[in-house]
Write a protein that holds these residues in place. Structure first.
Motif, PDB file in Angstrom:
ATOM      1  N   ALA A 109      31.093 -51.330  61.703  1.00 35.43           N
ATOM      2  CA  ALA A 109      30.130 -52.223  60.857  1.00 35.43           C
ATOM      3  C   ALA A 109      30.449 -52.311  59.495  1.00 35.43           C
ATOM      4  O   ALA A 109      30.233 -53.432  59.107  1.00 35.43           O
ATOM      5  CB  ALA A 109      28.630 -51.545  61.050  1.00 35.43           C
ATOM      6  N   VAL A 110      30.806 -51.278  58.777  1.00 40.72           N
ATOM      7  CA  VAL A 110      31.253 -51.022  57.353  1.00 40.72           C
ATOM      8  C   VAL A 110      32.311 -52.054  57.252  1.00 40.72           C
ATOM      9  O   VAL A 110      32.226 -52.856  56.107  1.00 40.72           O
ATOM     10  CB  VAL A 110      31.473 -49.932  56.825  1.00 40.72           C
ATOM     11  CG1 VAL A 110      32.115 -49.948  55.433  1.00 40.72           C
ATOM     12  CG2 VAL A 110      30.040 -48.972  56.687  1.00 40.72           C
ATOM     13  N   ASP A 115      34.738 -57.175  55.199  1.00 37.29           N
ATOM     14  CA  ASP A 115      35.419 -58.323  55.612  1.00 37.29           C
ATOM     15  C   ASP A 115      34.746 -59.506  55.336  1.00 37.29           C
ATOM     16  O   ASP A 115      35.349 -60.617  54.813  1.00 37.29           O
ATOM     17  CB  ASP A 115      35.833 -58.211  57.061  1.00 37.29           C
ATOM     18  CG  ASP A 115      37.131 -57.265  57.395  1.00 37.29           C
ATOM     19  OD1 ASP A 115      37.810 -56.861  56.096  1.00 37.29           O
ATOM     20  OD2 ASP A 115      37.230 -57.095  58.438  1.00 37.29           O
ATOM     21  N   THR A 116      33.424 -59.690  55.495  1.00 30.81           N
ATOM     22  CA  THR A 116      32.687 -60.684  55.373  1.00 30.81           C
ATOM     23  C   THR A 116      32.291 -61.131  53.972  1.00 30.81           C
ATOM     24  O   THR A 116      32.471 -62.157  53.439  1.00 30.81           O
ATOM     25  CB  THR A 116      31.155 -60.592  56.147  1.00 30.81           C
ATOM     26  OG1 THR A 116      31.384 -60.424  57.316  1.00 30.81           O
ATOM     27  CG2 THR A 116      30.266 -61.729  55.855  1.00 30.81           C
ATOM     28  N   GLU A 136      24.173 -54.435  57.719  1.00 33.22           N
ATOM     29  CA  GLU A 136      23.789 -53.640  56.898  1.00 33.22           C
ATOM     30  C   GLU A 136      22.604 -52.673  57.643  1.00 33.22           C
ATOM     31  O   GLU A 136      22.372 -51.574  57.439  1.00 33.22           O
ATOM     32  CB  GLU A 136      23.044 -54.365  55.598  1.00 33.22           C
ATOM     33  CG  GLU A 136      24.123 -54.615  54.629  1.00 33.22           C
ATOM     34  CD  GLU A 136      23.615 -55.172  53.261  1.00 33.22           C
ATOM     35  OE1 GLU A 136      22.568 -54.659  52.767  1.00 33.22           O
ATOM     36  OE2 GLU A 136      24.017 -56.259  53.031  1.00 33.22           O
ATOM     37  N   GLU A 137      21.481 -53.125  58.325  1.00 30.65           N
ATOM     38  CA  GLU A 137      20.446 -52.642  58.943  1.00 30.65           C
ATOM     39  C   GLU A 137      21.222 -51.569  59.871  1.00 30.65           C
ATOM     40  O   GLU A 137      20.765 -50.217  60.068  1.00 30.65           O
ATOM     41  CB  GLU A 137      19.707 -53.369  59.736  1.00 30.65           C
ATOM     42  CG  GLU A 137      18.765 -54.296  58.518  1.00 30.65           C
ATOM     43  CD  GLU A 137      18.003 -55.165  59.475  1.00 30.65           C
ATOM     44  OE1 GLU A 137      17.619 -55.037  60.301  1.00 30.65           O
ATOM     45  OE2 GLU A 137      17.343 -56.268  58.507  1.00 30.65           O
ATOM     46  N   ILE A 138      22.358 -52.104  60.602  1.00 31.88           N
ATOM     47  CA  ILE A 138      23.111 -51.154  61.489  1.00 31.88           C
ATOM     48  C   ILE A 138      23.573 -49.833  60.663  1.00 31.88           C
ATOM     49  O   ILE A 138      23.288 -48.786  61.131  1.00 31.88           O
ATOM     50  CB  ILE A 138      23.900 -51.645  62.364  1.00 31.88           C
ATOM     51  CG1 ILE A 138      23.466 -52.797  63.182  1.00 31.88           C
ATOM     52  CG2 ILE A 138      24.788 -50.821  63.240  1.00 31.88           C
ATOM     53  CD1 ILE A 138      24.428 -54.019  63.889  1.00 31.88           C
ATOM     54  N   VAL A 139      24.191 -50.244  59.638  1.00 33.50           N
ATOM     55  CA  VAL A 139      24.760 -49.001  58.922  1.00 33.50           C
ATOM     56  C   VAL A 139      23.579 -48.100  58.378  1.00 33.50           C
ATOM     57  O   VAL A 139      24.029 -46.955  58.690  1.00 33.50           O
ATOM     58  CB  VAL A 139      25.693 -49.498  57.658  1.00 33.50           C
ATOM     59  CG1 VAL A 139      26.001 -48.600  56.845  1.00 33.50           C
ATOM     60  CG2 VAL A 139      26.948 -50.512  58.376  1.00 33.50           C
TER      61      VAL A 139
END
Length: 161
Positions: A109-110, A115-116, A136-139
């Protein structure tokens, strides 16, 4: 600078699973190089910004200053990750299978966020920012969960001692 900071981060993340002193030193070397870039580019851009620039050019300079600061910060984080990997290696600590899986999800996820962010910079396409917030919410959630589990494991370990 962008590519170097990304390279340092990727090497550092790999060190978590496969530590080597040579690669750890490589992260340090890249970070030093990125620091020099930030100093030199930052100095130049500040001098440039003191000139009589159009509003658009002034905004571009400010954006570049912000970006080089972010790239430098990423390389700093790479060194922090490398140091954690080094500590794990020196203490001969390993992750459980479950912890490895959770860490891999977090790293994925990070990495996608980073990359994005680089794509946004390269393409100057702010529409791509929509992809970042859900990640970001997942992280954030994974970090909270791992932190909670970490405290539970420490409490269990301390109770045994």
């Amino acid at each position: 600078m962008e590519k170097d900071s990304r390279k340092a981060l990727n090497i550092a993340l790999d060190l978590i699973y496969d530590y080597s002193e040579e690669q750890a030193e490589h992260v340090q070397e890249i970070e030093s190089k990125v620091d020099r870039y930030e100093d030199e580019l930052g100095t130049y851009l500040v001098k440039l910004n003191n000139k009589n620039l159009s509003e658009r050019d002034s905004h571009s300079v400010s954006t570049m200053l912000h970006c080089i600061g972010d790239f430098e910060r990423i390389s700093d984080h790479a060194v922090n990750i490398m140091e954690s990997a080094q500590e794990l290696h020196e203490k001969k600590l390993t992750f459980s299978a479950q912890a490895r899986n959770e860490l891999q999800v977090l790293i994925a996820a990070v990495s996608r966020i980073v990359d994005t962010a680089y794509q946004i910079f390269d393409k100057q396409d702010l529409n791509l920012t929509e992809d970042v917030e859900p990640l970001e919410e997942i992280v954030d959630e994974l970090s909270k969960e791992l932190n909670r589990k970490g405290w539970q494991h420490r409490a269990q370990w301390q109770a045994r001692v």
